[in-house]
Design an enzyme around this catalytic site. Structure first.
Site, PDB file in Angstrom:
ATOM      1  N   PRO A   1       7.905  -2.592   2.217  1.00 31.96           N
ATOM      2  CA  PRO A   1       6.940  -2.956   3.258  1.00 31.96           C
ATOM      3  C   PRO A   1       5.682  -2.097   3.166  1.00 31.96           C
ATOM      4  O   PRO A   1       5.756  -0.883   2.971  1.00 31.96           O
ATOM      5  CB  PRO A   1       7.704  -2.688   4.550  1.00 31.96           C
ATOM      6  CG  PRO A   1       9.140  -2.841   4.176  1.00 31.96           C
ATOM      7  CD  PRO A   1       9.236  -2.307   2.781  1.00 31.96           C
ATOM      8  N   GLU A   2       4.537  -2.755   3.268  1.00 35.55           N
ATOM      9  CA  GLU A   2       3.269  -2.054   3.236  1.00 35.55           C
ATOM     10  C   GLU A   2       2.581  -2.211   4.585  1.00 35.55           C
ATOM     11  O   GLU A   2       3.163  -2.760   5.530  1.00 35.55           O
ATOM     12  CB  GLU A   2       2.410  -2.577   2.076  1.00 35.55           C
ATOM     13  CG  GLU A   2       3.096  -2.407   0.722  1.00 35.55           C
ATOM     14  CD  GLU A   2       2.180  -2.692  -0.459  1.00 35.55           C
ATOM     15  OE1 GLU A   2       0.965  -2.441  -0.351  1.00 35.55           O
ATOM     16  OE2 GLU A   2       2.678  -3.164  -1.497  1.00 35.55           O
TER      17      GLU A   2
ATOM     18  N   LYS B   1       2.360   3.551   7.070  1.00 32.65           N
ATOM     19  CA  LYS B   1       3.588   2.754   6.988  1.00 32.65           C
ATOM     20  C   LYS B   1       4.614   3.148   8.051  1.00 32.65           C
ATOM     21  O   LYS B   1       5.750   2.676   8.017  1.00 32.65           O
ATOM     22  CB  LYS B   1       4.216   2.904   5.605  1.00 32.65           C
ATOM     23  CG  LYS B   1       3.335   2.420   4.456  1.00 32.65           C
ATOM     24  CD  LYS B   1       4.046   2.603   3.120  1.00 32.65           C
ATOM     25  CE  LYS B   1       3.177   2.211   1.954  1.00 32.65           C
ATOM     26  NZ  LYS B   1       3.885   2.372   0.665  1.00 32.65           N
TER      27      LYS B   1
ATOM     28  N   ARG C   1     -10.233  13.421  -5.378  1.00 31.00           N
ATOM     29  CA  ARG C   1      -8.921  13.223  -5.999  1.00 31.00           C
ATOM     30  C   ARG C   1      -9.000  13.340  -7.516  1.00 31.00           C
ATOM     31  O   ARG C   1      -9.907  12.800  -8.156  1.00 31.00           O
ATOM     32  CB  ARG C   1      -8.346  11.847  -5.646  1.00 31.00           C
ATOM     33  CG  ARG C   1      -8.190  11.589  -4.176  1.00 31.00           C
ATOM     34  CD  ARG C   1      -7.222  12.546  -3.531  1.00 31.00           C
ATOM     35  NE  ARG C   1      -5.875  12.399  -4.027  1.00 31.00           N
ATOM     36  CZ  ARG C   1      -4.842  13.087  -3.567  1.00 31.00           C
ATOM     37  NH1 ARG C   1      -5.018  13.987  -2.612  1.00 31.00           N
ATOM     38  NH2 ARG C   1      -3.642  12.899  -4.060  1.00 31.00           N
TER      39      ARG C   1
ATOM     40  N   ARG D   1       5.294   3.306 -11.009  1.00 31.84           N
ATOM     41  CA  ARG D   1       5.144   2.031 -10.311  1.00 31.84           C
ATOM     42  C   ARG D   1       4.744   0.934 -11.288  1.00 31.84           C
ATOM     43  O   ARG D   1       3.893   1.137 -12.153  1.00 31.84           O
ATOM     44  CB  ARG D   1       4.076   2.131  -9.220  1.00 31.84           C
ATOM     45  CG  ARG D   1       4.361   3.168  -8.148  1.00 31.84           C
ATOM     46  CD  ARG D   1       3.145   3.348  -7.256  1.00 31.84           C
ATOM     47  NE  ARG D   1       3.378   4.364  -6.228  1.00 31.84           N
ATOM     48  CZ  ARG D   1       3.777   4.100  -5.007  1.00 31.84           C
ATOM     49  NH1 ARG D   1       4.004   2.843  -4.653  1.00 31.84           N
ATOM     50  NH2 ARG D   1       3.946   5.054  -4.127  1.00 31.84           N
TER      51      ARG D   1
END
Length: 261
Positions: free
Chosen positions: A2-3, A59, A151, A249
């Site tokens: 679930p996002e 989330k 980042r 991923r």
């Protein structure tokens, strides 16, 4: 997994089912979904309390009561179901909250990878959620650009790092990057200002559509609608989609629509 759009849908279920209702009974059918609290502690904390307006942070879902806050994370298979106390109980119904007004809220989860926490006050919430970055639905453009500029590593890794930006998962990140025409393995710090602005605009647009659908919809016009095809083709250019793994991923992108540099 679930996002953000799925969890926003669960927030709406919680609000429509439980807001303003008193918790008459808490039945823990499987304590394997409880985190940091036992079945008795959960019952003692919530029975007699009234659910207020729920909130979503990334989330995570927060069910406030004016006292302790029930905090939920749905892992891969968790969900909230609203029904009545006399509805048949299903095998994966782990915790049942019987409410005033003949309602029952159920936490249903097959794999039990995450579950339910109990925060007694704001300091408990900060310890649990304090490492999260800004919510992807609420972040403004300046903060979003600052997050990306700071980042290291690949762009997709930055988007799915919950400490950088909360709420985006695998499907959303691939969809947003495809719409923005940016490769997932491009270094996040190398984006131009135009790249960052385009990425922010596509993220907002994608999230609005996905929240309206209650999920990341597998539409024909979306990358998500073709990522699992036997011979996946880009819905924009018709070219072959590429599959790879990035930070563990599964990642899908279009070499034509998302060129290098």
């Amino acid at each position: 997994m679930p996002e953000l759009p799925d969890v926003e849908g669960f927030r709406q279920v919680l609000e429509s089912c439980a807001k303003g209702r008193v918790v008459r009974r808490v039945e823990v059918r499987d304590a394997g979904v409880l985190r940091g609290v036992g079945a008795r502690g959960l019952r003692d904390a919530l029975e007699g309390r009234r659910f207020g307006t729920p909130q979503r942070r990334g989330k995570w879902l927060l069910a406030r009561t004016g006292g302790p806050t029930l905090v939920l994370h749905f892992g891969m298979t968790g969900r909230l179901v609203c029904g009545r106390p006399d509805d048949a109980v299903e095998a994966h119904d782990r915790v049942l909250f019987t409410l005033s007004g003949d309602r029952q809220l159920r936490f249903r989860d097959q794999r039990k990878l995450h579950g339910l926490w109990l925060a007694h006050d704001d300091s408990d919430l900060d310890r649990l959620l304090g490492r999260q970055g800004p919510d992807a639905m609420a972040v403004d453009r300046a903060e979003f650009e600052a997050v990306l500029s700071s980042r290291r590593g690949h762009l997709k890794t930055a988007l799915t790092d919950q400490s950088a930006l909360a709420g985006l998962g695998n499907l959303l990140a691939d969809e947003i990057l495809w719409r923005a025409g940016l490769r997932p393995d491009r270094p996040a710090r190398q984006l131009t200002q135009d790249d960052r602005r385009r990425l922010y605009s596509e993220m907002r647009r994608t999230l609005r559509s996905a929240v309206s659908a209650g999920c990341v919809p597998p539409r024909d016009s979306w990358l998500t609608g073709h990522r699992d095809d036997p011979d996946p083709r880009c819905p924009r250019c018709g070219g072959s989609l590429r599959r790879s793994r990035m930070a563990g991923r599964g990642t899908v992108w279009c070499p034509r629509c998302q060129p290098e540099g």
